[in-house]
Design a protein around this motif. Structure first.
Motif, PDB file in Angstrom:
ATOM      1  N   LEU A  26       0.849  -1.150   0.041  1.00 48.74           N
ATOM      2  CA  LEU A  26      -0.076  -0.064   0.149  1.00 48.74           C
ATOM      3  C   LEU A  26       0.827   1.476  -0.012  1.00 48.74           C
ATOM      4  N   ILE A  27       1.892   1.391   0.817  1.00 49.97           N
ATOM      5  CA  ILE A  27       2.729   2.489   0.961  1.00 49.97           C
ATOM      6  C   ILE A  27       3.431   2.789  -0.457  1.00 49.97           C
ATOM      7  N   CYS A  28       3.710   1.622  -1.270  1.00 47.98           N
ATOM      8  CA  CYS A  28       4.346   1.784  -2.483  1.00 47.98           C
ATOM      9  C   CYS A  28       3.289   2.343  -3.529  1.00 47.98           C
ATOM     10  N   MET A  29       2.122   1.794  -3.601  1.00 48.38           N
ATOM     11  CA  MET A  29       0.921   2.365  -4.306  1.00 48.38           C
ATOM     12  C   MET A  29       0.854   3.579  -3.928  1.00 48.38           C
ATOM     13  N   TYR A  30       0.795   4.232  -3.093  1.00 51.17           N
ATOM     14  CA  TYR A  30       0.567   5.604  -2.651  1.00 51.17           C
ATOM     15  C   TYR A  30       1.456   6.378  -3.035  1.00 51.17           C
ATOM     16  N   ILE A  31       2.775   6.154  -2.982  1.00 50.38           N
ATOM     17  CA  ILE A  31       3.924   6.511  -3.178  1.00 50.38           C
ATOM     18  C   ILE A  31       3.860   7.106  -4.885  1.00 50.38           C
ATOM     19  N   LYS A  32       3.622   6.022  -5.585  1.00 47.32           N
ATOM     20  CA  LYS A  32       3.569   6.137  -6.912  1.00 47.32           C
ATOM     21  C   LYS A  32       2.486   6.835  -7.502  1.00 47.32           C
ATOM     22  N   CYS A  33       1.444   7.394  -6.725  1.00 49.75           N
ATOM     23  CA  CYS A  33       0.493   7.993  -7.037  1.00 49.75           C
ATOM     24  C   CYS A  33       0.619   9.321  -6.719  1.00 49.75           C
ATOM     25  N   GLY A  34       1.550   9.406  -5.840  1.00 48.43           N
ATOM     26  CA  GLY A  34       1.962  10.987  -5.341  1.00 48.43           C
ATOM     27  C   GLY A  34       1.457  11.270  -4.055  1.00 48.43           C
ATOM     28  N   SER A  35       0.846  10.315  -3.359  1.00 49.72           N
ATOM     29  CA  SER A  35       0.133  10.705  -2.091  1.00 49.72           C
ATOM     30  C   SER A  35       1.154  10.300  -1.139  1.00 49.72           C
ATOM     31  N   LEU A  36       2.123  10.997  -0.729  1.00 44.70           N
ATOM     32  CA  LEU A  36       3.191  10.808   0.235  1.00 44.70           C
ATOM     33  C   LEU A  36       2.375  11.093   1.632  1.00 44.70           C
ATOM     34  N   GLU A  37       1.385  11.767   1.821  1.00 43.86           N
ATOM     35  CA  GLU A  37       0.948  12.015   3.051  1.00 43.86           C
ATOM     36  C   GLU A  37       0.074  10.793   3.611  1.00 43.86           C
ATOM     37  N   ILE A  38      -0.602  10.064   2.723  1.00 42.21           N
ATOM     38  CA  ILE A  38      -1.207   8.768   3.085  1.00 42.21           C
ATOM     39  C   ILE A  38      -0.133   7.703   3.395  1.00 42.21           C
ATOM     40  N   ALA A  39       0.986   7.659   2.418  1.00 39.63           N
ATOM     41  CA  ALA A  39       1.941   6.627   2.558  1.00 39.63           C
ATOM     42  C   ALA A  39       2.807   6.737   3.830  1.00 39.63           C
ATOM     43  N   ARG A  40       2.824   8.129   4.300  1.00 42.58           N
ATOM     44  CA  ARG A  40       3.358   8.425   5.609  1.00 42.58           C
ATOM     45  C   ARG A  40       2.592   8.067   6.931  1.00 42.58           C
ATOM     46  N   GLU A  41       1.244   8.132   6.644  1.00 42.37           N
ATOM     47  CA  GLU A  41       0.240   7.660   7.570  1.00 42.37           C
ATOM     48  C   GLU A  41       0.430   6.093   7.828  1.00 42.37           C
ATOM     49  N   LEU A  42       0.349   5.442   6.586  1.00 39.03           N
ATOM     50  CA  LEU A  42       0.437   4.011   6.890  1.00 39.03           C
ATOM     51  C   LEU A  42       1.664   3.594   7.242  1.00 39.03           C
ATOM     52  N   PHE A  43       2.758   4.172   6.988  1.00 37.09           N
ATOM     53  CA  PHE A  43       3.939   3.668   7.463  1.00 37.09           C
ATOM     54  C   PHE A  43       4.129   4.078   9.017  1.00 37.09           C
ATOM     55  N   ASP A  44       3.624   5.191   9.571  1.00 35.86           N
ATOM     56  CA  ASP A  44       3.426   5.432  10.898  1.00 35.86           C
ATOM     57  C   ASP A  44       2.689   4.442  11.627  1.00 35.86           C
ATOM     58  N   PHE A  45       1.679   3.864  10.850  1.00 34.43           N
ATOM     59  CA  PHE A  45       0.626   2.923  11.431  1.00 34.43           C
ATOM     60  C   PHE A  45       1.353   1.506  11.698  1.00 34.43           C
ATOM     61  N   ILE A  46       2.399   1.179  10.983  1.00 33.96           N
ATOM     62  CA  ILE A  46       3.020  -0.110  11.205  1.00 33.96           C
ATOM     63  C   ILE A  46       3.910  -0.026  12.750  1.00 33.96           C
ATOM     64  N   GLU A  47       3.470  -1.188  13.323  1.00 33.60           N
ATOM     65  CA  GLU A  47       4.228  -1.137  14.465  1.00 33.60           C
ATOM     66  C   GLU A  47       5.756  -1.315  14.390  1.00 33.60           C
ATOM     67  N   ASP A  48       6.169  -2.304  13.674  1.00 32.42           N
ATOM     68  CA  ASP A  48       7.539  -2.481  13.464  1.00 32.42           C
ATOM     69  C   ASP A  48       7.961  -2.543  12.042  1.00 32.42           C
ATOM     70  N   PRO A  49       8.048  -1.476  11.506  1.00 29.22           N
ATOM     71  CA  PRO A  49       8.470  -1.130   9.916  1.00 29.22           C
ATOM     72  C   PRO A  49       9.929  -1.965   9.801  1.00 29.22           C
ATOM     73  N   ASN A  50       9.756  -2.694   8.639  1.00 32.31           N
ATOM     74  CA  ASN A  50      11.146  -3.411   8.041  1.00 32.31           C
ATOM     75  C   ASN A  50      11.791  -2.323   7.053  1.00 32.31           C
ATOM     76  N   VAL A  51      12.734  -2.960   6.553  1.00 32.01           N
ATOM     77  CA  VAL A  51      13.654  -2.142   5.642  1.00 32.01           C
ATOM     78  C   VAL A  51      13.102  -2.046   4.565  1.00 32.01           C
ATOM     79  N   VAL A  52      12.163  -2.612   3.850  1.00 33.16           N
ATOM     80  CA  VAL A  52      11.347  -2.325   2.833  1.00 33.16           C
ATOM     81  C   VAL A  52      10.281  -1.209   3.120  1.00 33.16           C
ATOM     82  N   SER A  53       9.839  -1.007   4.224  1.00 35.92           N
ATOM     83  CA  SER A  53       8.857  -0.095   4.533  1.00 35.92           C
ATOM     84  C   SER A  53       9.633   1.122   4.476  1.00 35.92           C
TER      85      SER A  53
END
Length: 125
Positions: A26-53
């Motif tokens: 989802l983060i990649c999809m939103y980034i590719k669509c130019g929605s950095l704000e939504i991508a960041r919200e999703l990232f911040d929601f992840i409890e333990d982001p990995n290197v891909v996140s």
């Protein structure tokens, strides 16, 4: 973007929002669509982001000219003990930070060994 939003809603309804791999998609999809704000919200929601996140967001910010935010995320990622991929170098090249990119590369070689033939992964690019 409309189809991506529908997928996002489906993921929320089915409880897959707790799966880091699904969230990375989802983060990649939103980034590719130019929605950095939504991508960041999703990232911040992840409890333990990995290197891909981390790398997805770092490269995404850089692709849209947010170099300082990108480098700050990279610093946060390293401070949390996540081993970086070469995505930060791509981020530096997107925003013209050649000197910073060279320094990151030298630091990665020193800390993690020869990066020229390993883990050359550029995400969401």
């Amino acid at each position: 973007m409309e189809m991506g939003n529908q997928v996002h809603c489906y993921i929320m309804k089915t409880g897959h929002v707790l799966n880091v791999y699904v969230m990375n998609g989802l983060i990649c999809m939103y980034i590719k669509c130019g929605s950095l704000e939504i991508a960041r919200e999703l990232f911040d929601f992840i409890e333990d982001p990995n290197v891909v996140s981390w790398s997805s967001l770092i490269v995404g910010y850089a692709q849209f000219g947010c170099g300082e935010e990108s480098l700050e995320l990279f610093r946060r990622m390293k401070s949390q003990g996540v081993r970086p991929l070469l995505g930060v170098l791509s981020a530096c090249s997107h925003v013209g930070l050649v000197i910073e990119g060279l320094q990151f590369y030298r630091n990665m070689e020193t800390e993690y060994g020869d990066y020229s033939n390993k883990r050359a992964l550029f995400l969401c690019g």
